[in-house]
Design a protein around this motif. Structure first.
Motif, PDB file in Angstrom:
ATOM      1  N   GLN A  78       0.804  -1.214   0.000  1.00  0.00           N
ATOM      2  CA  GLN A  78       0.000   0.000   0.000  1.00  0.00           C
ATOM      3  C   GLN A  78       0.843   1.274   0.000  1.00  0.00           C
ATOM      4  OE1 GLN A  78      -2.237  -0.754   3.580  1.00  0.00           O
ATOM      5  NE2 GLN A  78      -3.558  -2.247   2.615  1.00  0.00           N
ATOM      6  N   GLY A  79       1.710   1.374   0.977  1.00  0.00           N
ATOM      7  CA  GLY A  79       2.255   2.676   1.345  1.00  0.00           C
ATOM      8  C   GLY A  79       3.185   3.350   0.371  1.00  0.00           C
ATOM      9  N   GLY A  80       4.210   2.670  -0.118  1.00  0.00           N
ATOM     10  CA  GLY A  80       5.121   3.389  -0.987  1.00  0.00           C
ATOM     11  C   GLY A  80       6.431   2.681  -1.248  1.00  0.00           C
ATOM     12  N   PHE A 135       2.342   8.126 -10.033  1.00  0.00           N
ATOM     13  CA  PHE A 135       2.715   8.519  -8.676  1.00  0.00           C
ATOM     14  C   PHE A 135       1.990   9.800  -8.269  1.00  0.00           C
ATOM     15  CE2 PHE A 135       6.820   6.202  -9.491  1.00  0.00           C
ATOM     16  CZ  PHE A 135       6.740   5.336  -8.412  1.00  0.00           C
ATOM     17  N   ALA A 136       1.845   9.983  -6.953  1.00  0.00           N
ATOM     18  CA  ALA A 136       1.254  11.213  -6.434  1.00  0.00           C
ATOM     19  C   ALA A 136       2.143  12.401  -6.799  1.00  0.00           C
ATOM     20  CB  ALA A 136       1.121  11.111  -4.923  1.00  0.00           C
ATOM     21  N   THR A 156       9.690   8.583   0.536  1.00  0.00           N
ATOM     22  CA  THR A 156       8.795   7.537   0.064  1.00  0.00           C
ATOM     23  C   THR A 156       7.867   8.065  -1.026  1.00  0.00           C
ATOM     24  OG1 THR A 156       8.911   6.531   2.237  1.00  0.00           O
ATOM     25  CG2 THR A 156       7.138   5.799   0.799  1.00  0.00           C
ATOM     26  N   PHE A 157       7.977   7.483  -2.205  1.00  0.00           N
ATOM     27  CA  PHE A 157       7.120   7.819  -3.345  1.00  0.00           C
ATOM     28  C   PHE A 157       5.888   6.933  -3.268  1.00  0.00           C
ATOM     29  CE2 PHE A 157      11.272   9.237  -4.302  1.00  0.00           C
ATOM     30  CZ  PHE A 157      11.152  10.321  -5.149  1.00  0.00           C
ATOM     31  N   TYR A 158       4.741   7.453  -3.678  1.00  0.00           N
ATOM     32  CA  TYR A 158       3.525   6.675  -3.493  1.00  0.00           C
ATOM     33  C   TYR A 158       2.478   6.993  -4.544  1.00  0.00           C
ATOM     34  CZ  TYR A 158       1.541  10.915  -1.395  1.00  0.00           C
ATOM     35  OH  TYR A 158       1.081  12.185  -1.184  1.00  0.00           O
TER      36      TYR A 158
END
Lengths: 638, 246
Positions: A78-80, A135-136, A156-158
């Motif tokens: 989930q997170g990144g 990505f966000a 952290t890329f997410y």
């Protein structure tokens, strides 16, 4: 005792990988076309490797047990994904990511591997963005970052709460392109059930076609295992239902050493168990700890509703015990702290085996909209499962088995102790030491598949350019197929009284009780006998329905649980051998003020186990870990 | 809770299937639908009967492997929910529940509730990618993306490839699935170079796989567990016309 050669190149830490790459042996394009590579598993590590190897010109065959390569369990992350881009200008660097990872792993990983991982982490983000991974982003159009446990920078890329999905679909798209071009032959609904070794080298596999039950023989000049972790040995875990150790275990039994099997990560933020019918546990991303505050009541047995418990009667124990990292303390530490609070009688919820993760302050500070934008899908998922609205009441969370740092032993080239057999991603052991930091699994899977293996495998294959494809009627193939068939026939012939799940649940209970979050010598010794007994019983009393030559879900499960029964014992052996606490491995005999107490003098080694037969004790080989760039330090997040 | 289950059983692709009745008792309302199926399967195994085969894996609504038509609807009665995220509290005690595989010519049944969705993979292989080889790319922040476009691309990219859109459509059209990928890449600068070839190749493959045409009923959007919008189909059509005419 054999000495394991990790083949770490000479030179300074910063130049090892680039120098090594420049001097490694190459295979010319016309020869690549003649070389066949088998890749087992299509998660991040497998898909990225299969695609990249095919782009280079090798003939690739890829296998997955699911109905499509896009479904591998990397998808659930989930997170990144971490990367030392330093786009935030907050002082991040390759060295810091390297250092955080070594420290996070409690000084039980290989310096050179970890540095290389940190080094290639930046190229991963470039690659994924070029593939169209959404990505966000910030309003200026550039990439956004957030922070994760065990780090003081935002690296952290997410992609919302679906980073694993988006990265996997990126790798799947690259793989699909190569399948379409005819460079990869894809085998969906296939499970590797034997490794074929000829003259000491990995030369192929026996795969079971899960649709019709047929055993198939496949040749490869090299075999890559990208089969993920073995957390399902515990029955309940955050792994997908089909995740298994079978391919890795077959390789282990054919000579690949298994390293640090006792290092299993218990993730602190999962939805608690609700009943004995439960089939799996669901993770709530660690990213939630950016804004959520973890607490339990100060008073034991406090059964009031969370909202009725006043501020001064709450214990925000992570903030209290680890003020500099607070709610973002690493996973092993957060998990143990939750267990302590519950063991102390301060757990919440019906079972008392849960703690609160509270967003009330964050909603007050940032507004519901911001929280929804950041974690909306996670909040929805929580509500689906528990029927409670986390915008109104705090989430209840409890640790659950999530990831396995241990795995097949590999050298710097990611080659196992069987020449020509490689292991990548979670399937190998090399980069996370005794504890993995959040958002580093995606990084490692893609690092191995995109940027490490495609180089290192050439070093081995350059010596194979004169090896013609070995016909699959070679005696070694026939023998391996016979082994696989005998095992299947045996499983179907027992016709006992207990189902496969009955045994799997029993095994999981033993493993969780004695080889879970806290371990001790006495319990482990007892558990070893219990697992042996259970395994004997399994082979006498299991009931597997259906036939061998059809789609048979019961039989598939039986084969996997049979292998977990053998792995369980090795995990216990490893936990018993390691008379120290480090990272996720917590031996209650070895602690200092409740924190893990390492013994660097005696245990700064990788424990690589050699299989000697089922029921026989495995033989331990030690790879001494040498730290030239970082110094042993007590891992403090206080 | 107690339920009457009417489940499609089919031994393999070449044998005709039929609905078989089962009844099940002592079901906890907090069980997931698939855990209820597990309980049924355990009972069948203990009786020596083969369990009901069904696809499932992650059980957290993201892998797209679980399918099932439940009471006539793909993934059951709730909106924005995969079968694995459905809980028994969403059903009435004593209810009769029909459980069938996804029905579409392009998704042949393999066994019981398991269908073959490899047609989706072949559509992706025809063009659902950006043609960049590993290592040959520029720094990520050299490609700024308008946040609104990035968010829309992410909305489309959330597709889990489960096939509920096809199962819901009276024409068995795969337009929602195909348009989600086309939209994602059409909205991003990275996808522009091959935009025309992509849409033509993917739509062509979709037709070759035998999926029906889109007649804008919107059933796909209503049943999609990830709420992928049919505006993606409009975007796909626009891309397709542009590519066909220029």
């Amino acid at each position: 005792m054999a000495i394991l050669d990790s083949k770490i190149p000479d030179g300074s830490l910063e130049t090892k990988w680039s120098n090594y790459k420049s001097h490694i042996k190459l295979v010319n394009p016309s020869n690549k076309r003649k070389l066949e590579i088998i890749v087992i598993g299509t998660g991040l590590a497998g898909s990225s490797a299969a695609a990249s190897l095919a782009e280079l010109g090798y003939k690739v065959k890829a296998y997955c047990y699911q109905d499509s390569p896009r479904r591998a369990h990397s998808i659930a992350a989930q997170g990144g994904i971490n990367s030392a881009k330093n786009y935030k200008n907050d002082g991040d660097s390759v060295y810091r990511l390297f250092y955080d990872t070594v420290k996070g792993g409690d000084f039980r990983s290989r310096e050179a591997n970890v540095y290389r991982l940190a080094e290639v982490s930046t190229a991963i983000i470039d690659q994924c963005v070029a593939q169209g991974v959404p990505f966000a982003r910030e309003y200026g159009g550039l990439l956004d970052n957030r922070s994760f446990g065990g780090a003081q920078v935002s690296r952290t890329f997410y992609a919302r709460g679906q980073t694993g999905q988006q990265l996997l679909l990126g790798a799947y798209s690259a793989l699909s392109r190569q399948i379409g071009l005819g460079n990869v032959q894809m085998f969906n609904r296939h499970e590797m059930v034997e490794l074929v070794v000829i003259d000491g080298k990995a030369r192929g596999i026996i795969a079971r076609n899960l649709t019709n039950g047929k055993l198939e023989r496949h040749f490869g000049h090299a075999v890559v295992l990208a089969t993920g972790g073995y957390g399902n040995v515990f029955f309940l875990s955050t792994n997908a239902m089909g995740c298994n150790v079978t391919a890795a275990w077959k390789a282990h039994k054919k000579g690949a050493f298994f390293a640090n099997p006792c290092y299993t990560q218990i993730h602190p933020t999962c939805i608690p168990v609700s009943g004995d019918y439960q089939s799996k546990l669901t993770l709530m991303s660690e990213s939630l700890r950016n804004d959520g505050r973890v607490w339990v009541p100060k008073k034991q047995g406090d059964k009031r509703k969370p909202i009725d418990i006043p501020e001064d009667e709450r214990d925000y124990y992570l903030e209290r015990k680890y003020p500099s990292f607070g709610n973002l303390a690493p996973r092993d530490i957060s998990s143990r702290a939750a267990k302590e609070a519950c063991d102390d009688g301060r757990g919440v919820g019906e079972s008392g085996l849960a703690v609160y993760l509270d967003f009330a302050d964050a909603i007050k500070r940032l507004g519901k909209d911001v929280i929804e934008a950041r974690y909306g899908n996670l909040f929805d998922m929580y509500k689906h499962i528990t029927n409670e609205d986390p915008y109104q009441v705090p989430m209840r969370i409890y640790p659950a088995v999530h990831y396995t740092m241990g795995g097949i032993w590999v050298d710097y080239n990611l080659m196992t102790t069987v020449p020509g057999l490689y292991a990548t991603g979670e399937c190998n052991f090399s980069d996370h030491g005794a504890n993995r930091l959040g958002a580093s699994a995606l990084m490692q899977g893609l690092a191995d598949g995109y940027f490490v293996l495609p180089y290192t495998i050439g070093d081995y294959l350059s010596g194979e350019i004169f090896t013609k494809a070995i016909p699959t009627d070679h005696p070694a193939f026939l023998e391996a197929e016979k082994q696989a068939k005998e095992r299947i026939d045996k499983l179907l012939s027992i016709k006992g009284k207990k189902s496969v799940d009955d045994f799997h649940k029993a095994l999981g209970k033993i493993m969780w009780e004695y080889c879970g979050m806290a371990r001790n010598a006495e319990g482990l010794a007892k558990a070893k006998q219990m697992v042996r007994q259970l395994r004997d019983e399994f082979w006498k009393d299991v009931k597997v329905t259906g036939e061998a030559d059809e789609l048979n879900v019961d039989l598939e499960k039986a084969g996997r649980v049979a292998d977990f029964m053998e792995l369980g014992e090795l995990m216990i052996d490893d936990a018993l051998d390691r008379n120290e606490s480090c990272g996720a491995h917590f031996r209650v005999e070895y602690q200092e003020e409740g924190e893990a107490k390492r013994n660097d003098e005696k245990y700064a080694y990788v424990a690589a186990w050699e299989h000697k037969g089922v029921g026989e004790n495995s033989v331990l080989h030690k790879e001494q870990l040498v730290f030239e760039n970082v110094h042993f330090a007590t891992r403090s997040y206080k | 809770m107690k339920f009457n289950l009417k489940i499609w059983r089919q031994k393999n692709a070449s044998t005709p299937g039929k609905i078989v009745d089962y009844s099940i008792d002592n079901i906890n309302e907090h069980m997931s639908f698939l855990e209820m199926m597990d309980v049924l399967n355990e009972q069948l195994i203990h009786k020596g009967e083969p369990p009901v085969a069904y696809d499932h894996d992650c059980r957290e609504g993201i892998c797209g492997m679980c399918s099932m038509h439940i009471n006539g609807r793909p993934h059951g009665p709730l909106a924005a929910t995969t079968t694995c995220q459905l809980y028994m509290r969403n059903f009435k005690d004593g209810e009769t529940i029909y459980i069938e595989p996804f029905r579409a010519n392009s998704f042949p049944v393999i066994r019981d509730l398991v269908v073959d969705r490899s047609a989706f993979d072949r559509i992706m292989q025809a063009g659902g990618f950006v043609s960049v080889n590993t290592g040959s790319v520029q720094d990520a922040n050299n490609i700024p993306v308008n946040k609104q476009h990035a968010d829309l691309a992410m909305d489309a990219a959330a597709c889990i490839g489960c096939g509920a859109c096809v199962a819901a459509c009276k024409n068995s059209s795969a337009s929602l699935f195909v348009s989600a990928k086309i939209s994602q890449l059409a909205l991003l600068p990275q996808g522009q170079v091959e935009a025309k070839e992509r849409v033509l190749a993917m739509v062509n493959q979709m037709d070759e796989e035998g999926f029906g045409s889109c007649t804008n009923t919107g059933a796909c959007e209503a049943e999609c567990p990830k709420e992928i919008s049919i505006s993606n189909i409009a975007r796909m059509n626009r891309e397709y016309y542009i590519a066909s005419l220029t």
